[in-house]
Design an enzyme around this catalytic site. Structure first.
Site, PDB file in Angstrom:
ATOM      1  N   ALA A  83       0.860  -1.194   0.000  1.00 27.99           N
ATOM      2  CA  ALA A  83       0.000   0.000   0.000  1.00 27.99           C
ATOM      3  C   ALA A  83       0.892   1.239   0.000  1.00 27.99           C
ATOM      4  O   ALA A  83       0.752   2.144   0.822  1.00 27.99           O
ATOM      5  CB  ALA A  83      -0.976  -0.005   1.172  1.00 27.99           C
ATOM      6  N   HIS A 127       6.885   5.799   1.778  1.00 26.72           N
ATOM      7  CA  HIS A 127       7.678   4.617   1.418  1.00 26.72           C
ATOM      8  C   HIS A 127       8.662   4.961   0.289  1.00 26.72           C
ATOM      9  O   HIS A 127       9.827   4.552   0.306  1.00 26.72           O
ATOM     10  CB  HIS A 127       6.767   3.490   0.909  1.00 26.72           C
ATOM     11  CG  HIS A 127       5.766   2.980   1.900  1.00 26.72           C
ATOM     12  ND1 HIS A 127       4.412   3.170   1.752  1.00 26.72           N
ATOM     13  CD2 HIS A 127       5.919   2.268   3.047  1.00 26.72           C
ATOM     14  CE1 HIS A 127       3.773   2.589   2.755  1.00 26.72           C
ATOM     15  NE2 HIS A 127       4.647   2.046   3.561  1.00 26.72           N
ATOM     16  N   SER A 153       0.327   7.662   5.750  1.00 21.51           N
ATOM     17  CA  SER A 153       0.198   6.323   6.315  1.00 21.51           C
ATOM     18  C   SER A 153      -0.748   5.528   5.433  1.00 21.51           C
ATOM     19  O   SER A 153      -1.729   6.076   4.906  1.00 21.51           O
ATOM     20  CB  SER A 153      -0.382   6.409   7.735  1.00 21.51           C
ATOM     21  OG  SER A 153      -0.875   5.135   8.136  1.00 21.51           O
TER      22      SER A 153
HETATM   23  P1  AMP Z   1       4.710   0.070   6.640  1.00 21.51           P
HETATM   24  O1  AMP Z   1       4.426  -0.367   5.251  1.00 21.51           O
HETATM   25  O2  AMP Z   1       3.643   0.933   7.232  1.00 21.51           O
HETATM   26  O3  AMP Z   1       5.149  -1.064   7.532  1.00 21.51           O
HETATM   27  O4  AMP Z   1       5.951   1.032   6.545  1.00 21.51           O
HETATM   28  C1  AMP Z   1       7.138   0.630   5.915  1.00 21.51           C
HETATM   29  C2  AMP Z   1       8.216   1.646   6.193  1.00 21.51           C
HETATM   30  O5  AMP Z   1       7.806   2.918   5.705  1.00 21.51           O
HETATM   31  C3  AMP Z   1       8.483   1.819   7.697  1.00 21.51           C
HETATM   32  O6  AMP Z   1       9.884   1.912   7.903  1.00 21.51           O
HETATM   33  C4  AMP Z   1       7.774   3.093   8.011  1.00 21.51           C
HETATM   34  O7  AMP Z   1       8.329   3.796   9.103  1.00 21.51           O
HETATM   35  C5  AMP Z   1       7.976   3.874   6.720  1.00 21.51           C
HETATM   36  N1  AMP Z   1       6.973   4.940   6.600  1.00 21.51           N
HETATM   37  C6  AMP Z   1       5.622   4.824   6.725  1.00 21.51           C
HETATM   38  N2  AMP Z   1       5.032   6.028   6.605  1.00 21.51           N
HETATM   39  C7  AMP Z   1       6.027   6.923   6.397  1.00 21.51           C
HETATM   40  C8  AMP Z   1       6.066   8.344   6.189  1.00 21.51           C
HETATM   41  N3  AMP Z   1       4.968   9.090   6.192  1.00 21.51           N
HETATM   42  N4  AMP Z   1       7.277   8.935   6.007  1.00 21.51           N
HETATM   43  C9  AMP Z   1       8.420   8.193   6.010  1.00 21.51           C
HETATM   44  N5  AMP Z   1       8.458   6.860   6.198  1.00 21.51           N
HETATM   45  C10 AMP Z   1       7.276   6.230   6.377  1.00 21.51           C
END
Ligand code: AMP
Length: 290
Positions: A43, A48, A197
């Site tokens: 997603a 990301h 997010s």
């Molecule tokens: P997730 O897919 O939510 O597990 O996130 C994967 C990676 O993306 C993790 O290291 C998160 O901290 C990073 N991440 C998610 N949202 C953000 C954002 N708004 N800015 C920077 N990094 C992000």
């Protein structure tokens, strides 16, 4: 250095099984190419992708993992409905010339009879996310350790958005003696301050309007603390403002930015302010430095 020889230019190779992953990594290493890993649950959004850009600048080859990790969801959480947008994710990564998408199935990551768990301590017990999601960090630590062992990256990039997670992963890598360097990427936000997010898409239009309150309150608290206002009073006002905006607050805390230890005043710093709050059925987290 010749890039993308295992993938057509611009299209990442999508790998779903371990032998294929190991072959690809062996071939990168045989050519002396460094590897960066960006672990995600898919997603994908601009947050990301910012990590992917950091990865591209830091290594010859970039692997993005996409795995919605059941072990980090409690039974009452949103595993079943977690957004899955694989085709769009791969297209976004193609536009950035990512070399490989590592997209194992659940049975590949947790084969029949899987019986190992990494239970982190230290930052994982800071009384923040762990207090509200007790299952979470063991799930994260186990899957991240597996990803690092599987992909053997020289560097792995994690977002500061999940600030406590970044600490837990750094500690884990150090404690297990893994060679991967862990690096943090700054939080990417919407124009109104809301941290990007994958879960923001759950917000109703009204909730979406309230959601930037979290960042506004974090910034206001950080400014007040930097200007010398007493920590406890600033946090009390911040908590009230978040509740007034319609959130159920899990926590708004000031912690030592390096250790996440509780702090009594700004002079105990450098400080990080961290928040988690629910609006409707959506739980949002955010943080800022002071
Ligand atoms: P997730 O897919 O939510 O597990 O996130 C994967 C990676 O993306 C993790 O290291 C998160 O901290 C990073 N991440 C998610 N949202 C953000 C954002 N708004 N800015 C920077 N990094 C992000």
């Amino acid at each position: 250095m010749a890039k993308n020889s295992t993938a057509r230019k611009g299209r990442p190779k999508v790998t779903r099984n371990l032998p294929a992953l190991h072959r690809a990594i062996a071939s990168f290493k045989a050519r002396g190419q460094s590897i960066a890993l960006v672990p995600t649950m898919g997603a994908l959004h601009a947050g990301h992708l910012s990590l992917v850009r950091i990865a591209k600048a830091r290594a010859d080859r970039v692997i993005v993992s996409i795995f919605v990790n059941p072990a980090q969801f409690a039974p009452y959480e949103d595993l079943r409905t977690y957004p899955r947008t694989f085709a769009a994710d791969v297209a976004a990564l193609a536009a950035l010339n990512v070399d490989m998408v590592w997209a194992p199935g659940v049975k590949t990551m947790y084969p029949q009879g899987f019986a190992t768990k990494i239970v982190p301590q230290g930052a994982a017990m800071a009384g923040l996310e762990d207090a509200f999601r007790p299952h979470f960090f063991a799930g994260v630590a186990t899957v991240v350790a597996k990803l690092l062992i599987q992909c053997e990256p020289d560097i792995a990039i994690f977002g500061e958005k999940d600030f406590q997670q970044l600490k837990v992963v750094s500690q884990l890598t150090h404690d297990l003696g893994l060679k991967t360097r862990i690096s943090g990427g700054p939080i990417v936000r919407e124009a109104d301050g809301l941290a990007l997010s994958s879960r923001n898409r759950y917000l109703t239009p009204r909730q979406r309007e309230s959601a930037p309150t979290l960042y506004r309150v974090l910034k206001a608290c950080a400014s007040a603390i930097a200007a010398g206002s007493p920590l406890a009073a600033v946090l009390r006002q911040g908590r009230a403002a978040i509740r007034r905006a319609g959130f159920t607050l899990d926590y708004l805390e000031a912690r030592h930015a390096a250790t996440l230890a509780p702090v009594a005043s700004a002079t105990d710093g450098p400080l990080r302010l961290l928040v988690a709050a629910r609006i409707g059925r959506t739980r949002l987290i955010d943080n800022v430095g002071v």
